[in-house]
Design an enzyme around this catalytic site. Sequence first.
Site, PDB file in Angstrom:
ATOM      1  N   SER A 104      12.880  21.847  30.537  1.00 45.24           N
ATOM      2  CA  SER A 104      12.747  23.115  29.818  1.00 45.24           C
ATOM      3  C   SER A 104      11.980  24.083  30.705  1.00 45.24           C
ATOM      4  CB  SER A 104      11.975  22.895  28.511  1.00 45.24           C
ATOM      5  OG  SER A 104      11.512  24.115  27.964  1.00 45.24           O
TER       6      SER A 104
ATOM      7  N   TYR B 275       5.029  19.921  23.267  1.00 45.38           N
ATOM      8  CA  TYR B 275       6.375  20.040  23.816  1.00 45.38           C
ATOM      9  C   TYR B 275       6.314  20.300  25.320  1.00 45.38           C
ATOM     10  CZ  TYR B 275      11.162  21.729  24.472  1.00 45.38           C
ATOM     11  OH  TYR B 275      12.452  21.914  24.908  1.00 45.38           O
TER      12      TYR B 275
END
Length: 258
Positions: free
Chosen positions: A142, A155
Amino acid sequence: MGFSLKNKTAIITGGGSGIGKAISENFAQNGAFVHILEHNEVNARETIEGILAKGGKGSWKKCDVSNQEQVSGVVAEIVAGHTVDILINNAGIAHVGNVEHTSAEDFDRIYNVNVKGVYNCMHALVPVFKNNGGGVIINMASIASSVGISDRFAYSMSKGAVLTMTYSVAKDYVAANIRCNSISPARVHTPFVDGFIASNYPGKEKEMFEKLSKTQPMGRMGKPEEIANLALYLCSDEASFITGTDFPIDGGFIKLNG
């Protein structure tokens, strides 16, 4: 002529929805036999049925990637019938919150799926690839792996780990003809995003969708199909000289938001 995965077999975790579904459909359309590993049976079944209806080849197996015993068992079943060439570590979950608003339970949950899940699958498949004379691994990271994203503490931690695991595996197994790269998307329009907006901003879905879209320099979210096309290239023979590299696909987010 497009990129081909003819006669290739791919294992795709979380392949029943969102980016994983797009990759599964894309790979099947381009000749691969697709094995979806999913905890959501409905999504997995619907995706495979769609692939078969279009003349593709594939199957699905229920699997919790955070459970090493399950992963090892499912991989052993697949390897018994197919020579596996590709692993797509796509399964993952999200969490919203800074360090103060991340409980130990939240942290462990994110770690177990996003980090340990990737480890479990590579741990099971790397020996298979070595025995087969090579293979390709794509880990879904990501933009949060490399830049700060507000309220994404756990995350970001997990995706940072995915990025560095990618580099480590690429270096350790380059001589074994195992290529390992990662893809780092920005915000992508998936059912997860729609669900998140609906549950957190009831009655303001359209407004919030537009607001989130405008955080990308291009003024829109990415499409799952765009991520799938990049994955297709990286797994094809045309990308045979690429390993140990992260590929941001972010509409300019990293470079143009500074």
